[in-house]
Design a protein around this motif. Structure first.
Motif, PDB file in Angstrom:
ATOM      1  N   MET A  71      -5.566  -3.697  -0.777  1.00 25.40           N
ATOM      2  CA  MET A  71      -6.964  -3.324  -0.647  1.00 25.40           C
ATOM      3  C   MET A  71      -7.483  -2.462  -1.786  1.00 25.40           C
ATOM      4  N   GLY A  72      -6.731  -2.433  -2.856  1.00 30.49           N
ATOM      5  CA  GLY A  72      -7.123  -1.577  -3.964  1.00 30.49           C
ATOM      6  C   GLY A  72      -8.511  -1.856  -4.507  1.00 30.49           C
ATOM      7  N   CYS A 105       0.339  -9.906   5.349  1.00 28.43           N
ATOM      8  CA  CYS A 105      -0.185 -11.266   5.228  1.00 28.43           C
ATOM      9  C   CYS A 105      -1.693 -11.266   5.471  1.00 28.43           C
ATOM     10  N   SER A 106      -2.114 -10.495   6.466  1.00 28.70           N
ATOM     11  CA  SER A 106      -3.538 -10.482   6.817  1.00 28.70           C
ATOM     12  C   SER A 106      -4.378  -9.886   5.710  1.00 28.70           C
ATOM     13  N   THR A 107      -3.919  -8.759   5.162  1.00 24.94           N
ATOM     14  CA  THR A 107      -4.757  -8.119   4.139  1.00 24.94           C
ATOM     15  C   THR A 107      -4.705  -8.905   2.827  1.00 24.94           C
ATOM     16  N   CYS A 163      -0.466 -15.185   1.596  1.00 19.97           N
ATOM     17  CA  CYS A 163       0.270 -14.504   2.662  1.00 19.97           C
ATOM     18  C   CYS A 163       1.776 -14.664   2.484  1.00 19.97           C
ATOM     19  N   VAL A 164       2.166 -15.778   1.881  1.00 13.64           N
ATOM     20  CA  VAL A 164       3.594 -16.009   1.658  1.00 13.64           C
ATOM     21  C   VAL A 164       4.063 -15.120   0.501  1.00 13.64           C
ATOM     22  N   VAL A 165       3.233 -15.028  -0.524  1.00 13.41           N
ATOM     23  CA  VAL A 165       3.547 -14.131  -1.632  1.00 13.41           C
ATOM     24  C   VAL A 165       3.684 -12.709  -1.104  1.00 13.41           C
ATOM     25  N   ALA A 166       2.773 -12.363  -0.193  1.00 11.73           N
ATOM     26  CA  ALA A 166       2.661 -10.973   0.235  1.00 11.73           C
ATOM     27  C   ALA A 166       3.772 -10.517   1.162  1.00 11.73           C
ATOM     28  N   CYS A 167       4.253 -11.389   1.989  1.00 11.07           N
ATOM     29  CA  CYS A 167       5.103 -10.975   3.109  1.00 11.07           C
ATOM     30  C   CYS A 167       6.335 -10.186   2.653  1.00 11.07           C
ATOM     31  N   PRO A 168       6.371  -8.878   2.919  1.00 11.18           N
ATOM     32  CA  PRO A 168       7.451  -8.062   2.346  1.00 11.18           C
ATOM     33  C   PRO A 168       8.868  -8.483   2.771  1.00 11.18           C
ATOM     34  N   PRO A 169       9.124  -8.753   4.027  1.00  7.79           N
ATOM     35  CA  PRO A 169      10.512  -9.106   4.363  1.00  7.79           C
ATOM     36  C   PRO A 169      10.828 -10.575   4.107  1.00  7.79           C
ATOM     37  N   THR A 170       9.955 -11.288   3.420  1.00  6.05           N
ATOM     38  CA  THR A 170      10.139 -12.718   3.186  1.00  6.05           C
ATOM     39  C   THR A 170      10.316 -13.465   4.505  1.00  6.05           C
ATOM     40  N   SER A 202      -7.678   5.250   3.201  1.00  5.03           N
ATOM     41  CA  SER A 202      -8.075   3.908   3.641  1.00  5.03           C
ATOM     42  C   SER A 202      -9.082   3.959   4.766  1.00  5.03           C
ATOM     43  N   ALA A 203      -9.594   5.147   5.024  1.00  3.15           N
ATOM     44  CA  ALA A 203     -10.486   5.278   6.161  1.00  3.15           C
ATOM     45  C   ALA A 203     -11.816   4.587   5.937  1.00  3.15           C
ATOM     46  N   ASN A 204     -12.186   4.387   4.679  1.00  4.51           N
ATOM     47  CA  ASN A 204     -13.519   3.830   4.437  1.00  4.51           C
ATOM     48  C   ASN A 204     -13.478   2.380   3.967  1.00  4.51           C
ATOM     49  N   LEU A 205     -12.416   1.689   4.309  1.00  2.00           N
ATOM     50  CA  LEU A 205     -12.319   0.296   3.899  1.00  2.00           C
ATOM     51  C   LEU A 205     -12.582  -0.591   5.101  1.00  2.00           C
ATOM     52  N   PRO A 206     -13.733  -1.248   5.134  1.00  2.00           N
ATOM     53  CA  PRO A 206     -14.069  -1.997   6.340  1.00  2.00           C
ATOM     54  C   PRO A 206     -13.000  -3.019   6.734  1.00  2.00           C
ATOM     55  N   GLN A 207     -12.394  -3.650   5.742  1.00  2.00           N
ATOM     56  CA  GLN A 207     -11.363  -4.635   6.066  1.00  2.00           C
ATOM     57  C   GLN A 207     -10.192  -3.979   6.776  1.00  2.00           C
TER      58      GLN A 207
END
Ligand SMILES: Nc1nc2c(c(=O)[nH]1)N[C@H]1C(S)=C(S)[C@@H](COP(=O)(O)OP(=O)(O)OC[C@H]3O[C@@H](n4cnc5c(=O)[nH]c(N)nc54)[C@H](O)[C@@H]3O)O[C@H]1N2
Ligand SMILES: Nc1nc2c(c(=O)[nH]1)N[C@H]1C(S)=C(S)[C@@H](COP(=O)(O)OP(=O)(O)OC[C@H]3O[C@@H](n4cnc5c(=O)[nH]c(N)nc54)[C@H](O)[C@@H]3O)O[C@H]1N2
Ligand code: SF4
Ligand code: SF4
Ligand code: SF4
Ligand code: SF4
Ligand code: SF4
Ligand SMILES: [Mo]
Lengths: 398, 825, 254
Positions: free
Chosen positions: B97-98, C19-21, C190-197, B711-716
């Motif tokens: 979220m950077g 994955c979501s973010t 999401c696959v790239v992101a997933c930390p524990p693979t 991260s409190a102000n990040l709507p996502q």
């Protein structure tokens, strides 16, 4: 066609205050509600609706279903005389056809505001041709049905009640609307992922409830246009409303109650996830209003010869049934979505939905369109015509 | 951006197709039923350049290296750096979220001056923009005036998340040159000083540990939220996938006060009463000893090999020969012999059989590690809880062993171009002479052992004891929200000239007189050496991904610019220091003679790779013998002195189960904690002193989607927020349904949470897995400032009602010792 | 023919929501428009309670009910097995949202969960776009016909399997492995992101692909398989006896 006396196309008929009020209030309602809705949609977009990812379809869809199924039912009633030859129904046939047109337009109008890109439908439906989608067929058949209804009304209006063309139009519109509503039924009934709806008999259920709303609308509006009392009705109409209608009404209502009862028992008994909505229904006062006041009470009124003989006593059941059916459509459309597909902790219990003001305005719009167009029809279009009598404008003047 | 443009520019796949041309591009696309459309054709034409810049995630302290994607001058994506040893191409959920932080629409557009003299939560500061010159001159003017009055100590610079030599590292020299002991007062006393102190007491290293998770076979986790917060979270999440599927699978037992995702994912979750981990750990030690499961090669054994550890029985010390521990038998006699599982069960509420089972598993599985952080230590008895836990690592021989614990080595930075000593003027020297007490009173008789005491500062200011500050500057800390006594902070800041450096309109900024906003991390140069990770040294470099989007200045440069405006030699010092980029270039000189494993040997290559690191860790204990890495393997046996120098930095060079560090302060500890002076050195059970006056324990942990004040102000983030689970858009007070019903609270009700410090409100959520006597309100929401999405999330700030009581040894605020009343609001 | 599929190993999954973010960032999603969500379930009572979770992207069904119901064929299945939405055709009727058993479709015109509404804060100058945050996907990658990029108004959106990434993979690619620099950029976010693979991606039609092997070796299961949508996302449940239920907590509801 030429066998019949020709009447002026628009016959200004001296009408009762009720029709005038319908036109006036209807017009006002249309202006106000569509202005509000349009303003909100333009400034805020569709997020002015109370819908969500859990409940993508809200009150406007329920309203749409209510109106189009009413239109369907009215076509059934009209078809009794026109397709199936039950002559005693002629006195309300033209009125029913007009009402079918009116309610269908009301339904479509509500839907047009509800859908994200209504104008896209015009080209996207024909170019998509998604034969697997009940919505595609529903759209196709209801559009066709609207055209057929208008043609049918036109022929009748022009005095052609039973030429082969006119009959053919009647049969065609009947068949199309059965198909249309069948697809509307399928639209919900095929949703295996939503057990509240999932039911092979949804089309039949819709058939019965559509017929019920058709009968109730026919009764209500016939009364409204005849000064609320049977006394002022012409003889053939009075006889229909006294001798046949109560029985038909009671029968359709009875079947509906049985259907509803079975659905509810089934839902309450089964453990299938997604059906707990029926328990939720039990705890809703609206549900009880619908069942007891809107369906069971009218049924008993209609069954009791003493009660139904009273002045206005067909009017009350009609009004109550219409209310019940509206609640019922709402419960049906929303109910299928209330159990979230995935109920985690963030979404325990039921999904929440409260119709927004704008959505209520769409209900107002639907009602206002019905009111305006019906009142205008009553005023201008000789809705009491029957084949025997030529045109009703004269008849009323007698 | 910096004077040079070093940003790695890698062509994304986009360009790959662009090069081969549109026709070829179509060929590489798997054919599909999509109708070709004009927009598709369009997409083939415009192929913008995508630049990837190296940076370090800023949301938490973990130091994950990131690739920042910039196209058309906009940051639109970031991923973990595949070549960064902590990230390995991954990030935790916050990392992505950077860009939202960079483009936060509530950021300060530039320096601001307050025009409303009244301060308060409901007072709009009425900020007006000013120029950097005006801002810096105003600050320097005040600072010069204080010096002229001989009161430089009345200026304090308080910081929280310091990153490295180019920000936090600049503070001490500034303080020395300026003449204030209060430049660079840290926030570690609201963070996690307890675990450091416990380790200092036992093994002599006042630091968090580095861990070899990948090779451990048993993890006994006391309230370290491994999958939610514990550092470095991103790596923890990665290694979890490994340890839980490797052969043999690493067994994990979690001890917490609630069911966390870590606990749920583990093999076993034991719920303890808050502050009682020490009792549990001691009982585990008791079982390990009585059942003879300790690691004899590391700890030693009875001379005749017969186990004399029998419940309740004292042992003659000379019967045991210790290897790397010191004081085992005395510890047993003084403490452990009576710490039975039955005893611990009544204190912790953990069933006896569970304690025994865990102790046997832990005692028989090697390598095993016992880890902990804030959970057991944010209590009045925190250090002793921590010591009890850490002593388990000695009993099973995991100190410096494969699959065990280590300490973090630091990076070989080059030295700065200017020497502080040469630029000290008379004022600075006079101040140094005066030995003014630190404003947080660290080192005084009140807090002789603490490292920081940020939570006491507002009380000091209001009382004028040790004195009153005149001007206070904040860097990356927001104690008015995240520390305790937040109401006192509000009062104290009313009496101060407040300078905030945050890019965001946080609570501190609302009380600021002047705001000199920092660049966000994607806009600035900054070094960032790792927090304890795997022992071997590692340090990151933040490289700006885009030009600053607002009129901001990196904090380090702000400080340097202020320094330049201080009259006398101090100003010259800062002229010579130039700026942050120059500082970093000098740091990087250290790599010239010490290139990293990835070839980084100076500033340019550091900026290109974003990280310098050098494996391996140099010391290893194998079967009770210590070895040093000789370039090929751990082959060089270490003498006891080498071990003391590099590993057990205690006076004895051993793992001291009878801590000489604590014994040196016996009188103080005795007085504060009521422990007999001859017992202070032992890891032991002392009862936590529950505060707050309520009947339900109140715990305010961290959650994976939320990081400190960032991260409190990040709507996502807010929309995805799941407290432990559930949430979305808000946090809930998690409460057991029975506990709630008894109080007439329905699921979703608004409740009032009350301690003797006041009340806050929150929404209740039935969580049937909660301990009936413990309620949980995740930390982080409850902001009343910090941007439009941070505010008004229907939860109060827990820190408003947590009494400001601290563990006297470490000074760590006892966040989790509080008990509250909960009722329907 | 390639038929892309995903495998999610629940034994590895930490419920971290990376994955979501990552999906939200990569695809410029609105807050609450969770193409990839993680659903949590609490079950049982202290001290024996348990907590489960289920990461849930679009299942990219082999037999997608969303496609079947879409009256205008705005939702369609590509030959490489991905279900996409043509934003230039979608009429915003939301029937697909009704018909998707997995609840993974989103109408871009809903009351935003998190207020203030980001569509207003980052209003788009372009009348047709719901919003235009500065961090949105670069325009060159947009493709409205695939539901990729900044969403226009009044349409439905959903996980595209990161079609803008996977469709660039050289033909015949079998595994999209994010730890391989060669395939990393083509791998879904999401696959790239997933930390524990815990997430794997590849060609389900290739029996030698990693996903095919995992499904075979570790007993890949499909969510709500009884509905017949035949997801192309498989779950490995490990020692957990199954995929967490979807509509638990009936008692709490009633
Ligand atoms: N997501 C996220 N990660 C972060 C941070 C963040 O803000 N967000 N901050 C970073 C910082 S600054 C720090 S210091 C670390 C802290 O990392 P941790 O110390 O792991 O984090 P906390 O959430 O403070 O506390 C951990 C756990 O202690 C439990 N607990 C409370 N009281 C007790 C007790 O008496 N006994 C036991 N056994 N457990 C107890 C809580 O329920 C919680 O689950 O995290 C770092 N990482
Ligand atoms: N109840 C409860 N309280 C806790 C905790 C808990 O678990 N529960 N955790 C504790 C812990 S472990 C810690 S470490 C503390 C953390 O608490 P603090 O030390 O207050 O740290 P943050 O909350 O991260 O505050 C950071 C400040 O820096 C500002 N900031 C953000 N980005 C930047 C930047 O790029 N540059 C500059 N100059 N400023 C920036 C923010 O606006 C904010 O004002 O909170 C503690 N408080
Ligand atoms: S653990 Fe997460 S928040 Fe912390 S630095 Fe790494 S990616 Fe950022
Ligand atoms: S999961 Fe839903 S949206 Fe996705 S393909 Fe299947 S039916 Fe369609
Ligand atoms: S909302 Fe769009 S994609 Fe969904 S069914 Fe309607 S037209 Fe098709
Ligand atoms: S495949 Fe891409 S679009 Fe789908 S959930 Fe994963 S990141 Fe989101
Ligand atoms: S990123 Fe991976 S581990 Fe985290 S929730 Fe998603 S699938 Fe699970
Ligand atoms: Mo911390």
């Amino acid at each position: 066609m030429s066998d019949y006396p020709r009447a002026e196309f628009f016959a200004l008929r001296p009408v009762g205050g009720i029709s005038l009020a319908m036109v006036g209030l209807g017009a006002a309602g249309i202006v106000v509600s569509s202005a509000v809705v349009l303003f909100n949609l333009v400034t805020e977009g569709h997020s002015v609706f109370g819908t969500s990812n859990d409940i993508p379809w809200g009150l406007p869809i329920a309203t749409y279903v209510f109106f189009v199924l009413t239109s369907t039912g009215l076509t059934f009633v009209a078809s009794l005389a026109m397709v199936f030859g039950f002559k005693p129904f002629y006195p309300i046939t033209k009125r029913c056809i007009w009402l079918a047109v009116v309610t269908l337009i009301a339904g479509f109008s509500v839907l047009a505001f509800e859908i994200g890109h209504p104008f896209r439908m015009i080209w996207a439906f024909p170019t998509g041709l998604q034969a697997r989608s009940p919505m595609f067929w529903m759209g196709l058949f209801y559009s066709l049905y609207l055209v057929l209804l208008l043609l049918k009304f036109l022929t009748v209006h022009l005095g052609d009640w039973d030429s082969p063309v006119s009959r053919g139009l009647g049969v065609a519109s009947f068949v199309t609307v059965v198909l249309a509503h069948g697809n509307l039924g399928a639209l919900f009934g095929m949703m295996a992922m939503r057990p509240f709806w999932y039911d092979g008999l949804t089309a039949v259920y819709f058939l019965v409830t559509a017929a019920l709303s058709g009968v109730a609308f026919a009764v209500l509006f016939t009364y409204l246009s005849n000064g609320v009392s049977r006394q002022q009705m012409p003889e053939n109409l009075r006889s229909l409303m006294t001798n046949i209608m109560p029985g038909l009404f009671a029968a359709v209502l009875g079947v509906t109650i049985v259907f509803m009862g079975a659905r509810i028992m089934n839902g309450l008994w089964s453990n299938l996830e997604g059906l707990e909505t029926f328990y939720l229904l039990l705890s809703s006062p609206w549900f009880h209003l619908e069942i007891w006041v809107g369906l069971v009470l009218p049924f008993f009124i209609l069954l009791s010869p003493k009660l139904r003989g009273r002045r206005g006593m067909l009017l009350l059941p009609a009004a109550l049934v219409i209310l019940a059916l509206f609640i019922g459509r709402y419960e049906y459309v929303i109910g299928g979505q209330l159990v979230p597909l995935f109920r985690g902790i963030a979404q325990s219990g039921f999904a929440q939905y409260t119709p927004s003001f704008t959505e209520w305005m769409l209900v107002v719009l639907g009602v206002a369109i019905t009111s305006f167009l019906y009142g205008a029809g009553e005023w201008l279009l000789r809705l009491a015509d029957t084949p025997a009598k030529g045109h009703g404008a004269l008849q009323a003047a007698e | 951006m910096g004077k040079i443009d070093l940003m790695t520019s890698r062509r994304r796949f986009l360009q790959a197709t662009a090069v081969t041309g549109a026709a070829a591009a179509v060929g590489t696309v798997v054919s599909e039923t999509v109708r070709p459309t004009p927009s598709e054709a369009l997409a083939q034409v415009a192929k913008p350049e995508t630049k990837i810049t190296k940076n370090t995630c800023h949301q938490c302290p973990a130091r994950c290296g990131i690739d920042v994607y910039v196209t058309d001058g906009k940051v639109h994506a970031m991923y973990g750096d595949l070549d960064h040893p902590i990230s390995n191409g991954k990030l935790c959920p916050k990392g992505y979220m950077g860009a939202y932080i960079l483009y936060d629409p509530d950021r300060f557009p530039g320096p601001m001056k307050r025009t409303n003299p009244n301060k308060g939560r409901n007072e709009d500061p009425k900020f007006v923009p000013i120029t950097w010159d005006e801002a810096l001159d105003t600050i320097a003017g005040r600072l010069n005036a204080l010096r002229e009055k001989g009161e430089p100590h009345r200026f304090a610079l308080v910081y929280g998340r310091g990153w490295g030599a180019s920000d936090a590292g600049l503070m001490r020299p500034f303080g020395a040159l300026y003449g204030s002991p209060n430049v660079g007062l840290g926030h570690s006393s609201i963070c996690s000083d307890g675990s450091k102190k416990a380790k200092k007491a036992l093994d002599g290293n006042e630091d968090y540990n580095a861990y070899d998770y990948g090779n451990t076979n048993y993890m006994l986790n006391f309230g370290a939220s491994f999958l939610e917060a514990f550092r470095p979270l991103n790596y923890n999440l990665q290694v979890w996938g490994h340890i839980r599927t490797k052969s043999p699978k690493t067994m994990v037992t979690v001890v917490d006060v609630r069911l966390t995702t870590t606990g749920a994912a583990a093999d076993r979750n034991l719920i303890v009463r808050p502050g009682t981990d020490g009792a549990l750990a001691l009982a585990i030690a008791h079982v390990i000893l009585t059942e003879g499961l300790w690691e004899k090669k590391f700890v030693g054994d009875f001379i005749d090999g017969v186990n004399r550890f029998k419940t309740g029985e004292t042992i003659y010390p000379a019967s045991f020969t210790e290897r790397w521990t010191l004081g085992l038998i005395e510890w047993w006699n003084a403490e452990v012999k009576d710490r039975t599982p039955e005893w611990a069960s009544t204190i912790t509420t953990v069933p006896v059989q569970d304690i025994v089972k865990v102790a046997r598993e832990f005692g028989t599985t090697r390598p095993a590690m016992a880890i902990f952080e804030r959970g057991p230590t944010t209590h009045t008895n925190g250090v002793y809880n921590g010591m009890a836990i850490h002593s388990l690592n000695a009993l099973v021989g995991s100190m410096y062993a494969e699959g065990g614990l280590m300490n973090q080595m630091s990076a070989p930075y080059g030295s700065l171009p200017v020497e502080v000593d040469a630029y000290l003027d008379d004022i600075a020297k006079a101040e140094a002479e005066k030995k003014m007490p630190r404003f947080d009173k660290v080192g005084s008789k009140d807090w002789p052992m603490a490292k920081a005491m940020i939570q006491e500062m507002p009380l000091h200011q209001l009382k004028g004891d040790p004195y009153k500050l005149d001007t206070i500057m904040f860097y990356m800390t927001n104690p008015i929200f995240s520390a305790l006594d937040v109401k006192a902070w509000e009062e104290a800041l009313k009496t101060l000239f407040v300078i905030d450096t945050s890019p965001f309109p946080g609570e501190t900024a609302m009380f600021a007189d002047i705001v000199v906003p920092d660049h966000t991390y994607l806009e600035r140069w900054q070094d960032a050496p790792t927090y304890p990770f795997q022992g071997w040294p590692l340090t990151n470099l933040r490289v700006p991904a885009v030009e600053p989007i607002h009129d901001t200045k990196a904090f380090g440069d702000t400080l340097i610019e202020i320094g330049k405006r201080i009259k006398g030699p101090m100003g010259e010092y800062y002229e010579k220091l130039e700026g942050v980029e120059n500082v970093i270039r000098h740091l990087a000189k250290g790599f010239e003679t010490n290139p990293g494993d990835n070839g980084v040997n100076g500033f340019e290559s550091w900026a290109e790779k974003g990280v310098w690191y050098k494996k391996p860790y140099l010391w290893r204990q194998v079967g009770g013998e210590f070895f040093e890495w000789d370039g090929m393997g751990y082959n060089k046996p270490m003498a006891a002195e080498d071990v003391q120098k590099n590993c057990f930095k205690t006076p004895s060079g051993k793992f001291e189960l009878k801590s000489s560090y604590l014994e040196a302060k016996a009188e103080f500890i005795s007085e504060k904690l009521g422990v007999a002076a001859d017992r202070v050195g032992f890891p032991q059970w002392i009862e936590p002193k529950y505060t707050g006056g309520g009947d339900l324990h109140f715990v305010t942990p961290k959650t994976v989607m939320h990081a400190e004040g960032r991260s409190a102000n990040l709507p996502q983030a807010v929309a995805l927020y799941q407290a432990v689970a559930g949430g979305r858009n808000r946090t809930y007070l998690e409460i057991h349904p029975a506990t709630a019903r008894k109080r007439g609270i329905k699921d979703g009700d608004k409740v009032k949470i009350t301690s003797d410090r006041g009340s806050i409100e929150a929404l209740a959520r039935y969580i049937s897995t909660s301990h009936p006597e413990i309620v949980v309100l995740p930390f982080g929401f409850g902001h009343w400032a910090h941007g439009r999405w941070a505010k008004g999330r229907m939860s109060g700030n827990a820190n408003e009602i947590i009494p400001n009581v601290s563990d006297p040894i470490a000074g760590l605020a006892a966040f989790n010792t509080v008990k509250v009343k909960v009722e329907r609001a | 023919m390639t038929r892309w599929g995903m495998v999610i190993d629940l034994e590895k999954c930490t419920g971290c929501q990376a994955c979501s973010t990552a999906c939200a960032m990569e695809n410029s999603l609105l807050p609450g428009e969770n193409w990839q969500d993680v659903v949590f379930y609490v079950e049982g009572e202290y001290p024996s309670g348990s907590l489960h979770w289920l990461p849930r992207p679009c299942m990219q069904c082999e037999n997608p009910s969303c496609v079947a119901v879409c009256p205008v064929e705005a939702t369609y299945k590509t030959e490489d097995g991905v279900v996409l939405i043509d934003w230039d055709r979608c009429i915003g009727c939301r029937y697909c949202m009704i018909a998707c058993p997995y609840g993974v479709r989103f109408y871009v015109e809903q009351v935003q969960l998190t207020q203030p509404d980001t569509r207003k804060v980052f209003a788009s100058g372009d009348d047709d776009k719901v919003w235009a945050p500065p961090y949105q996907m670069p325009e060159a990658q947009w493709n409205p016909n695939r539901g990729v990029g900044a969403a226009p108004k009044n349409v439905v959106s959903k996980c595209t399997f990161c079609y803008h990434r996977i469709s660039q993979a050289p033909k015949g690619t079998v595994d999209l492995d994010p730890s391989d620099p060669e395939t990393r950029d083509f791998t879904p976010a999401c696959v790239v992101a997933c930390p524990p693979t815990a997430r794997y991606f590849g060609d389900l039609d290739n029996p030698a692909s990693q996903v095919s092997k995992l499904i075979a070796d570790k007993h890949g299961m499909r969510l709500l398989d009884q509905l017949g949508n035949r997801p192309q996302v498989y779950y490995l449940a490990g020692k957990a006896s199954g995929i967490p239920g979807t509509r638990k907590e009936r008692q709490q509801a009633v």
